[in-house]
Design a protein around this motif. Structure first.
Motif, PDB file in Angstrom:
ATOM      1  N   GLU A 366       0.792  -1.226   0.000  1.00  0.00           N
ATOM      2  CA  GLU A 366       0.000   0.000   0.000  1.00  0.00           C
ATOM      3  C   GLU A 366       0.827   1.280   0.000  1.00  0.00           C
ATOM      4  OE1 GLU A 366      -3.962  -1.576   2.461  1.00  0.00           O
ATOM      5  OE2 GLU A 366      -2.746   0.049   3.271  1.00  0.00           O
ATOM      6  N   TYR A 370      -0.333   4.893  -1.765  1.00  0.00           N
ATOM      7  CA  TYR A 370      -1.089   5.723  -0.834  1.00  0.00           C
ATOM      8  C   TYR A 370      -0.911   7.170  -1.283  1.00  0.00           C
ATOM      9  CZ  TYR A 370      -2.735   7.246   3.831  1.00  0.00           C
ATOM     10  OH  TYR A 370      -3.440   7.791   4.878  1.00  0.00           O
ATOM     11  N   ASP A 383      -6.086   1.492   1.890  1.00  0.00           N
ATOM     12  CA  ASP A 383      -5.357   2.279   2.887  1.00  0.00           C
ATOM     13  C   ASP A 383      -5.450   1.672   4.287  1.00  0.00           C
ATOM     14  OD1 ASP A 383      -8.047   2.710   3.347  1.00  0.00           O
ATOM     15  OD2 ASP A 383      -7.858   4.859   3.672  1.00  0.00           O
TER      16      ASP A 383
END
Length: 404
Positions: A366, A370, A383
């Motif tokens: 992630e 992000y 997230d």
């Protein structure tokens, strides 16, 4: 499907050949408006017509996006062109298309529990994951068991598509590097996974003549690489832009001892936990855990089986977790100041005080994707580990709660 109605480009024909091959998992990736969704939707229409009584699923992260971008913009228009409006019924509210021959095409989302329980309550011969850059690997693998419908002569298949994201994303690891995203080990059967690139230039004959030159060519460098050239790069607006591969450590490179540990827990359909070790002011993300559509109790039990709680530490939990916080050992409410927490971690990165263990595939999957949108708001997709990591680090720095 008739060639008089659907006239695929040269590259689309190549993709259709791949879709009709014996390969079980097929990813189409590339730039914006390259025809990926159209090709995959046409393949599903063909399969639904060819095999009476078959069931097919098209899913995205959010059901409303699946209905908007796939159902209304692609599926229904092509059904009208190919088989005619009289030969199917559309229940838009439930996301269900029923063909004259009894075949069904379901449309839904994997980001809502009610939706998940409904669409994964059936078995399918085709499951199409639309825009997988927004879907976690745990959600994908949870849906795998539903590709179990038996229809004579029909080979069950998984279809995927996406605009490329960072090279740390699970789709890049699976389809390009042919490795298991959670362990980085070679896939057991790499021959089951294939991909094809479709870019806007390959679909230029179906686009406005100025779309590529006036829009895609004038995007910022990273967006241009993704949406025009179909390259796997960090997205524009990446929050942790300065996080580099040199900050990823193997387990034997981690400190032998830590001053303390803290944990972060994010709840929801995608549950995620992060464990952080501290040496002075330096933080090391040493472990992570995630699950899709499981209870907090199950999550904790699975973490305990991995010796997660052998060390005594505080776990800072999503404040919206309510009573679920009490199910987490050492669970307390986290400081959920998003921007302040992000700034704190960015400062750690810039000072060389932030590292992530290579085993933490959830966090690493992630962290580079992000990002913030054009309004400077955090993109609330994939997230979960980022939230849990922020809870574990920033809450520990601001709460003063200590255990052990």
């Amino acid at each position: 499907m008739t060639t008089e109605v659907f006239k695929p480009t040269k590259v689309q024909k190549k993709a259709l050949e791949l879709l009709s091959s014996g390969t079980k998992h097929i990813l189409l990736f590339g730039g914006s408006r390259s025809g990926k969704t159209t090709v995959l939707v046409m393949a599903i229409i063909f399969r639904a017509c060819r095999y009476p009584g078959s069931r097919h699923l098209i899913c995205r992260f959010r059901a409303k996006d699946a209905r908007s971008s796939v159902l209304h913009e692609t599926l229904i228009p092509w059904l009208n062109k190919t088989i005619g409006a009289k030969n199917y019924k559309a229940n838009v509210h439930d996301g269900l298309i029923t063909l004259w021959n009894g075949s069904e095409i379901w449309i839904g989302g994997l980001g809502d529990k009610e939706q998940v329980d409904r669409i994964l309550g059936h078995e399918y011969v085709t499951i199409y994951f639309n825009e997988v850059s927004q879907i976690s690997y745990s959600a994908i693998t949870t849906a795998y068991s539903r590709l179990a419908m038996k229809v004579e002569g029909c080979k069950n298949k998984f279809f995927y598509d996406c605009n490329p994201c960072s090279p740390m994303h699970w789709a890049y690891k699976v389809f390009i590097r042919k490795i298991e995203p959670r362990t980085d080990e070679k896939l057991n059967k790499p021959e089951l996974y294939a991909s094809e690139v479709l870019n806007p230039m390959d679909n230029a004959e179906n686009l406005d003549e100025d779309y590529i030159s006036d829009i895609l060519d004038n995007m910022p460098e990273k967006q241009r690489a993704r949406f025009r050239d179909g390259l796997w790069v960090k997205p524009e607006g990446s929050v942790y832009e300065k996080f580099e591969e040199s900050m990823i450590l193997t387990r034997d490179q981690l400190p032998e001892e830590f001053d303390r540990f803290t944990g972060g827990q994010d709840f929801g359909l995608h549950i995620a936990a992060v464990k952080v070790g501290w040496v002075g002011e330096t933080v090391y993300v040493v472990a992570d855990f995630g699950g899709f559509n499981i209870t907090t109790k199950t999550s904790v039990e699975q973490q305990q089986a991995k010796n997660w709680y052998d060390d005594c530490f505080v776990t800072y939990c999503d404040p919206a977790g309510g009573e679920r916080i009490q199910e987490v050992p050492g669970g307390v409410k986290a400081n959920n100041s998003v921007d302040a927490g992000i700034d704190y971690i960015i400062a750690k990165i810039e000072r060389g005080q932030f590292f992530v263990c290579k085993d933490c595939t959830g966090v690493l999957g992630e962290i580079w994707d992000y990002s913030r949108d054009e309004n400077n708001q955090i993109v609330k997709v994939n997230d979960h580990y980022m939230d849990a990591m922020r809870y574990a680090i920033f809450s520990a720095a601001t709460s003063g709660v200590v255990m052990g």
